[in-house]
Write a protein that holds these residues in place. Structure first.
Motif, mmCIF file in Angstrom:
data_model
loop_
_atom_site.group_PDB
_atom_site.id
_atom_site.type_symbol
_atom_site.label_atom_id
_atom_site.label_comp_id
_atom_site.label_asym_id
_atom_site.label_seq_id
_atom_site.Cartn_x
_atom_site.Cartn_y
_atom_site.Cartn_z
ATOM 1 N N ALA B 12 0.840 -1.207 0.000
ATOM 2 C CA ALA B 12 0.000 0.000 0.000
ATOM 3 C C ALA B 12 0.870 1.250 0.000
ATOM 4 C CB ALA B 12 -0.930 -0.004 1.216
ATOM 5 N N ARG B 13 1.921 1.233 0.807
ATOM 6 C CA ARG B 13 2.849 2.374 0.823
ATOM 7 C C ARG B 13 3.576 2.495 -0.511
ATOM 8 N NH1 ARG B 13 3.742 0.594 6.162
ATOM 9 N NH2 ARG B 13 5.646 -0.478 5.550
ATOM 10 N N PHE B 15 2.456 1.928 -3.480
ATOM 11 C CA PHE B 15 1.595 2.645 -4.424
ATOM 12 C C PHE B 15 1.478 4.121 -4.054
ATOM 13 C CE2 PHE B 15 -0.241 -1.713 -5.012
ATOM 14 C CZ PHE B 15 0.101 -1.852 -6.350
ATOM 15 N N ARG B 16 1.211 4.390 -2.789
ATOM 16 C CA ARG B 16 0.958 5.769 -2.365
ATOM 17 C C ARG B 16 2.208 6.647 -2.484
ATOM 18 N NH1 ARG B 16 1.314 8.485 2.470
ATOM 19 N NH2 ARG B 16 1.664 6.537 3.630
ATOM 20 N N ASP B 19 2.979 7.414 -6.158
ATOM 21 C CA ASP B 19 2.059 8.355 -6.811
ATOM 22 C C ASP B 19 2.108 9.757 -6.207
ATOM 23 O OD1 ASP B 19 1.316 6.416 -8.615
ATOM 24 O OD2 ASP B 19 -0.552 5.887 -7.593
ATOM 25 N N THR B 20 2.537 9.850 -4.945
ATOM 26 C CA THR B 20 2.719 11.178 -4.344
ATOM 27 C C THR B 20 4.180 11.628 -4.446
ATOM 28 O OG1 THR B 20 3.037 10.231 -2.132
ATOM 29 C CG2 THR B 20 0.783 10.869 -2.732
ATOM 30 N N THR B 65 0.871 10.060 -12.048
ATOM 31 C CA THR B 65 0.699 8.609 -12.096
ATOM 32 C C THR B 65 -0.321 8.158 -11.058
ATOM 33 O OG1 THR B 65 2.395 8.029 -10.452
ATOM 34 C CG2 THR B 65 3.143 8.375 -12.728
ATOM 35 N N ILE B 66 -1.090 7.167 -11.444
ATOM 36 C CA ILE B 66 -2.025 6.528 -10.516
ATOM 37 C C ILE B 66 -1.832 5.021 -10.659
ATOM 38 C CG2 ILE B 66 -4.439 6.135 -9.942
ATOM 39 C CD1 ILE B 66 -4.515 9.082 -11.641
ATOM 40 N N HIS B 68 -2.863 1.402 -8.887
ATOM 41 C CA HIS B 68 -3.720 0.725 -7.916
ATOM 42 C C HIS B 68 -3.426 -0.773 -7.904
ATOM 43 C CE1 HIS B 68 -6.964 4.126 -8.004
ATOM 44 N NE2 HIS B 68 -5.980 4.393 -7.182
ATOM 45 N N GLY B 69 -3.448 -1.358 -6.713
ATOM 46 C CA GLY B 69 -3.227 -2.797 -6.556
ATOM 47 C C GLY B 69 -4.452 -3.477 -5.977
#
Lengths: 137, 137, 137
Positions: B12-13, B15-16, B19-20, B65-66, B68-69
């Motif tokens: 989760a980290r 991805f986040r 993207d940030t 960028t986005i 998602h998993g």
């Protein structure tokens, strides 16, 4: 692995094995007498895992498909039965360019058979579907 | 937090923070000698977390960028090693309007280092990619 | 069901009950004095669950909405408080054809009230939003 993890992993395999067309692996995820109700999205009610896999191979075999599942609500009912609701999104692209892009929820029941969780029933409800015709339309 | 929760939180980290664009936080998620194989989607095989972060900053730094998993299949192999498969979708938009929209699976290995799970290797396979050219194409 | 499972199930219901417009069920997911901050996506800061449900019914009631949440990072702070970050994607289609398609993160706090986890606060940050005007634009 507890029952919540095991049911999530079952459904994860459902999505991956369908989209990678591993139909024999996919077949193992279902109770033999599974009931699949896709009447809510223009389909029918299908009984039996072999019949369902034949139906699906025929229907989406030639298409590139992407099925994603989100935010399950899983409830354990007895040590060997459970139910779950999954948000879903699917994208199907046929060789002629026809595209279907839909959103909805799977409403499912699960049963633990010989130590492994399997899908016992499935009903699909739809929130919205976008349709884009292909060359042959 | 058990190992399944911890590995999900790690990804989760991933991805986040990508993207940030929190690249220094992102770097901490990997073993130093991580192997990243994006040859299945037009990329290459990269060894080393610092090299990978440099590669990624260069490649997608200017893009929105986005990533998602979905629906991980996590398997604990030993007390300090695990593997996982994640369904994924990514959308990248460059300043000139070029858009890439893809779908596939991450196949990963994890290692517990000093009490924290990290990504040890990653291989990306693709189901489908849509490409939309930008102004400069 | 442990606290991680319970908070994931809470947020799963949040998405499903909003998109199926079960507003009375949706209301039960929040602390009475919840604070909702959607100022990051053109909205405002709203205090109170009843006010928020009224706001939402008014704002998205006539639209077909699809909200999906991904890869939560949940942290238990005390036995009755927790925080979480969720990746999100939403699609809203109004009767005149106007479409909004957005991506971002929910930053939330949770509180266990009478044995049930509820949403205590929510702040939405956006990575990107696509807008497509409808007939009346």
């Amino acid at each position: 692995m507890d029952d919540y993890e095991a049911i999530r992993a079952l459904k994860a395999r459902y999505f991956r094995l369908m989209d990678t067309k591993d139909w024999s692996g996919f077949r193992q995820l279902f109770c033999d007498d599974v009931v699949i109700d896709v009447s809510g999205s223009g389909g029918e009610v299908i009984t039996g895992a072999d019949v369902f896999v034949d139906f699906l191979t025929d229907r989406i075999g030639p298409a590139v498909t992407i099925h994603h599942g989100h935010t399950p609500e899983i409830e354990l009912l007895t040590p060997t039965t459970a139910q779950g609701i999954w948000a879903m999104e699917d994208r199907l692209t046929w060789p002629d360019g026809t595209r279907v892009h839909g959103f909805g929820h799977y409403h499912e029941n699960y049963e633990k058979v010989d130590g492994s969780w399997r899908i016992r029933s499935q009903r699909l409800t739809r929130l919205h579907t976008d349709f884009q015709p292909g060359d042959s339309s």
